[in-house]
Design a protein around this motif. Structure first.
Motif, PDB file in Angstrom:
ATOM      1  N   GLY A  12     -95.221 -78.380   1.528  1.00 18.67           N
ATOM      2  CA  GLY A  12     -96.601 -77.958   1.661  1.00 18.67           C
ATOM      3  C   GLY A  12     -97.562 -78.515   0.625  1.00 18.67           C
ATOM      4  N   HIS A  13     -97.083 -79.375  -0.256  1.00 21.33           N
ATOM      5  CA  HIS A  13     -97.941 -79.963  -1.286  1.00 21.33           C
ATOM      6  C   HIS A  13     -98.006 -81.467  -1.104  1.00 21.33           C
ATOM      7  N   ARG A  14     -99.207 -82.013  -1.215  1.00 17.81           N
ATOM      8  CA  ARG A  14     -99.384 -83.467  -1.125  1.00 17.81           C
ATOM      9  C   ARG A  14     -98.931 -84.101  -2.430  1.00 17.81           C
ATOM     10  N   THR A  15     -98.189 -85.178  -2.300  1.00 17.77           N
ATOM     11  CA  THR A  15     -97.759 -85.944  -3.464  1.00 17.77           C
ATOM     12  C   THR A  15     -97.751 -87.411  -3.073  1.00 17.77           C
ATOM     13  N   SER A  16     -97.704 -88.266  -4.039  1.00 15.87           N
ATOM     14  CA  SER A  16     -97.591 -89.692  -3.735  1.00 15.87           C
ATOM     15  C   SER A  16     -96.398 -90.250  -4.485  1.00 15.87           C
ATOM     16  N   LEU A  17     -95.844 -91.279  -3.906  1.00 19.49           N
ATOM     17  CA  LEU A  17     -94.647 -91.910  -4.436  1.00 19.49           C
ATOM     18  C   LEU A  17     -94.873 -93.410  -4.416  1.00 19.49           C
ATOM     19  N   ALA A  18     -94.646 -94.054  -5.549  1.00 22.82           N
ATOM     20  CA  ALA A  18     -94.829 -95.504  -5.663  1.00 22.82           C
ATOM     21  C   ALA A  18     -93.469 -96.170  -5.828  1.00 22.82           C
ATOM     22  N   LEU A  19     -93.129 -97.029  -4.881  1.00 23.41           N
ATOM     23  CA  LEU A  19     -91.864 -97.766  -4.902  1.00 23.41           C
ATOM     24  C   LEU A  19     -92.121 -99.215  -4.519  1.00 23.41           C
ATOM     25  N   GLU A  20     -91.178-100.060  -4.840  1.00 26.45           N
ATOM     26  CA  GLU A  20     -91.230-101.450  -4.419  1.00 26.45           C
ATOM     27  C   GLU A  20     -91.087-101.509  -2.897  1.00 26.45           C
ATOM     28  N   PRO A  21     -91.717-102.504  -2.266  1.00 26.70           N
ATOM     29  CA  PRO A  21     -91.666-102.599  -0.796  1.00 26.70           C
ATOM     30  C   PRO A  21     -90.234-102.623  -0.245  1.00 26.70           C
ATOM     31  N   GLU A  22     -89.332-103.241  -0.957  1.00 27.00           N
ATOM     32  CA  GLU A  22     -87.944-103.325  -0.474  1.00 27.00           C
ATOM     33  C   GLU A  22     -87.297-101.945  -0.374  1.00 27.00           C
ATOM     34  N   PHE A  23     -87.605-101.066  -1.308  1.00 27.01           N
ATOM     35  CA  PHE A  23     -87.061 -99.709  -1.237  1.00 27.01           C
ATOM     36  C   PHE A  23     -87.686 -98.940  -0.083  1.00 27.01           C
ATOM     37  N   TRP A  24     -88.987 -99.123   0.140  1.00 28.10           N
ATOM     38  CA  TRP A  24     -89.608 -98.472   1.288  1.00 28.10           C
ATOM     39  C   TRP A  24     -88.967 -98.937   2.597  1.00 28.10           C
ATOM     40  N   GLN A  25     -88.647-100.220   2.688  1.00 28.66           N
ATOM     41  CA  GLN A  25     -88.006-100.736   3.910  1.00 28.66           C
ATOM     42  C   GLN A  25     -86.679-100.045   4.155  1.00 28.66           C
ATOM     43  N   VAL A  26     -85.876 -99.893   3.108  1.00 27.87           N
ATOM     44  CA  VAL A  26     -84.570 -99.234   3.253  1.00 27.87           C
ATOM     45  C   VAL A  26     -84.766 -97.763   3.618  1.00 27.87           C
ATOM     46  N   LEU A  27     -85.671 -97.076   2.936  1.00 28.38           N
ATOM     47  CA  LEU A  27     -85.900 -95.658   3.223  1.00 28.38           C
ATOM     48  C   LEU A  27     -86.442 -95.455   4.639  1.00 28.38           C
ATOM     49  N   ASP A  28     -87.323 -96.325   5.088  1.00 22.52           N
ATOM     50  CA  ASP A  28     -87.813 -96.253   6.477  1.00 22.52           C
ATOM     51  C   ASP A  28     -86.659 -96.431   7.460  1.00 22.52           C
ATOM     52  N   ALA A  29     -85.759 -97.366   7.173  1.00 21.80           N
ATOM     53  CA  ALA A  29     -84.609 -97.608   8.054  1.00 21.80           C
ATOM     54  C   ALA A  29     -83.664 -96.405   8.056  1.00 21.80           C
ATOM     55  N   ILE A  30     -83.438 -95.797   6.908  1.00 16.74           N
ATOM     56  CA  ILE A  30     -82.580 -94.606   6.835  1.00 16.74           C
ATOM     57  C   ILE A  30     -83.190 -93.495   7.687  1.00 16.74           C
ATOM     58  N   ALA A  31     -84.474 -93.252   7.517  1.00 15.39           N
ATOM     59  CA  ALA A  31     -85.141 -92.204   8.293  1.00 15.39           C
ATOM     60  C   ALA A  31     -85.016 -92.477   9.793  1.00 15.39           C
ATOM     61  N   ALA A  32     -85.210 -93.723  10.207  1.00 16.18           N
ATOM     62  CA  ALA A  32     -85.086 -94.075  11.625  1.00 16.18           C
ATOM     63  C   ALA A  32     -83.649 -93.871  12.112  1.00 16.18           C
ATOM     64  N   ASP A  33     -82.678 -94.312  11.312  1.00 20.23           N
ATOM     65  CA  ASP A  33     -81.267 -94.153  11.688  1.00 20.23           C
ATOM     66  C   ASP A  33     -80.889 -92.679  11.832  1.00 20.23           C
ATOM     67  N   GLU A  34     -81.486 -91.836  11.006  1.00 21.99           N
ATOM     68  CA  GLU A  34     -81.177 -90.404  11.028  1.00 21.99           C
ATOM     69  C   GLU A  34     -82.121 -89.629  11.946  1.00 21.99           C
ATOM     70  N   ASN A  35     -82.991 -90.352  12.653  1.00 18.70           N
ATOM     71  CA  ASN A  35     -83.939 -89.747  13.598  1.00 18.70           C
ATOM     72  C   ASN A  35     -84.741 -88.622  12.939  1.00 18.70           C
ATOM     73  N   ARG A  36     -85.291 -88.936  11.756  1.00 21.87           N
ATOM     74  CA  ARG A  36     -86.103 -87.962  11.039  1.00 21.87           C
ATOM     75  C   ARG A  36     -87.321 -88.672  10.473  1.00 21.87           C
ATOM     76  N   SER A  37     -88.285 -87.925  10.058  1.00 22.27           N
ATOM     77  CA  SER A  37     -89.469 -88.530   9.460  1.00 22.27           C
ATOM     78  C   SER A  37     -89.166 -88.967   8.028  1.00 22.27           C
ATOM     79  N   LEU A  38     -89.978 -89.874   7.541  1.00 23.94           N
ATOM     80  CA  LEU A  38     -89.837 -90.302   6.150  1.00 23.94           C
ATOM     81  C   LEU A  38     -90.063 -89.117   5.214  1.00 23.94           C
ATOM     82  N   ALA A  39     -91.041 -88.274   5.530  1.00 23.73           N
ATOM     83  CA  ALA A  39     -91.303 -87.094   4.701  1.00 23.73           C
ATOM     84  C   ALA A  39     -90.090 -86.174   4.651  1.00 23.73           C
TER      85      ALA A  39
END
Length: 72
Positions: A12-39
């Motif tokens: 319920g709280h807004r936050t921001s996270l700064a990561l290198e693009p390569e880590f975002w790519q992996v995290l996006d892929a994990i979320a997609a593989d697990e059929n869940r949102s990135l949040a």
């Protein structure tokens, strides 16, 4: 290397996270593989990290562990 900053809502709280693009790519892929949102994935990382571990560090470790486990 530049960081990409993304805004998320965690517990319920807004936050921001700064990561290198390569880590975002992996995290996006994990979320997609697990059929869940990135949040939802980042919320899981947040709830399982050590109390003194920064969220950005925990997200990087989560991504690396996922890649390691997948390659084993």
């Amino acid at each position: 290397m530049p960081f990409l900053k993304r805004s998320l809502s965690l517990k319920g709280h807004r936050t921001s996270l700064a990561l290198e693009p390569e880590f975002w790519q992996v995290l996006d892929a994990i979320a997609a593989d697990e059929n869940r949102s990135l949040a939802s994935l980042i919320d899981h990382v947040d709830s399982t990290r050590a109390p003194d571990q920064p969220l950005s560090s925990a997200a990087r470790v989560h991504a690396l562990r996922h890649l390691r486990d997948r390659s084993s």
